[in-house]
Scaffold this motif. Sequence first.
Motif: not given
Length: 306
Positions: A287, A289, A221, A224, A265, A261, A263, A226-229, A268
């Motif tokens: 996703t 993570v 957290e 990183c 949760d 991408s 930032t 960053q979250r991507s789908i 999502i």
Amino acid sequence: MPDPVIQVVGIRKTYGALVAVDEVSLDVHEAEIFGLIGPNGAGKTTTMECVEGIRTPDRGTIRVLGLDPVRDVYALQERIGVQLQQAQLQKRIKVWEAVHLWASLYRRQPGIGEQLLAQLGLTEKRNALFMTLSGGQKQRLFIALALINDPEVVFLDELTTGLDPQARRAIWDLVRGIRERGKTVFLTTHLMEEAERLCDRVAIIEHGRIIDSGRPAELVERYCPQRSIVLVTDDANALERFGRIPRLRDIARQDARYTLSGTGDEFISDVIACLSEHRMRVSDLRTVVPTLEDVFLELTGHSIRD
Ligand SMILES: Nc1ncnc2c1ncn2[C@@H]1O[C@H](COP(=O)(O)OP(=O)(O)OP(=O)(O)O)[C@@H](O)[C@H]1O
Ligand SMILES: [Mg+2]
């Protein structure tokens, strides 16, 4: 909060001109699995062996169960279990002889050794000579020997190096079992997946210094967020609709495959809201993570395997 089981304050260890460990401080608490993680030569074994009392730091202080590992070495031996990264036994000692010998050294019933052999999948090798064991079998035998005195603190140096994935999982379960019985585990690994799945807290060490420590999820957290789908859709307006997602940072497209991408949760949820609002047809979605591997890369600028 109770006193930490292991307390290391500002230790330094040099070998001639080489500073192997510098200003290392860490706390390990009761019934936690703590991992010291870092690449080859980072100073993991040196740190661990100072804590075990096998090496003496040039400066700094160490307490294990309130004792000094060098001065109180005999008192500690009864209460800790040590699996060394590079250990050897007599070539011709049999597996069962080794565990019985260890049990007698600690004045324990031999039954406890047999039980550990079973738990570590070594029962069928109990009559084998040490020199005929595979690397992974030797590794498991050393873990059994480290646990034979039912120690309060267990030290495992590179516990699953050289093991196949199945044996690795079995060892992870065993280590979790140690924690469940209220024992404390201090381990080293250069496998980020192992650290992430097994450790309650980790400290990242590189060039003898600790860069940061915390729960794996906390570090992910922190470094990183960053979250991507990644999703596949043939919706003609996809690009434009995705472009309006509030927390979107970046979007990449390859034919019908989009990588979005953002930032945090919440991001999502933002993507899912967009898909449902426009009733977009999606044929694949996952996703991505970030992991401790990404944290390491972010912190050091290189992958742990380089
Ligand atoms: N007995 C020794 N004499 C001289 N140098 C040493 C000694 N032991 C370790 N070193 C050096 O100290 C540094 C740290 O070594 P250490 O074994 O602690 O690393 P490590 O993180 O455990 O690495 P690995 O992942 O390969 O086990 C390395 O540069 C190593 O070459
Ligand atoms: Mg090592």
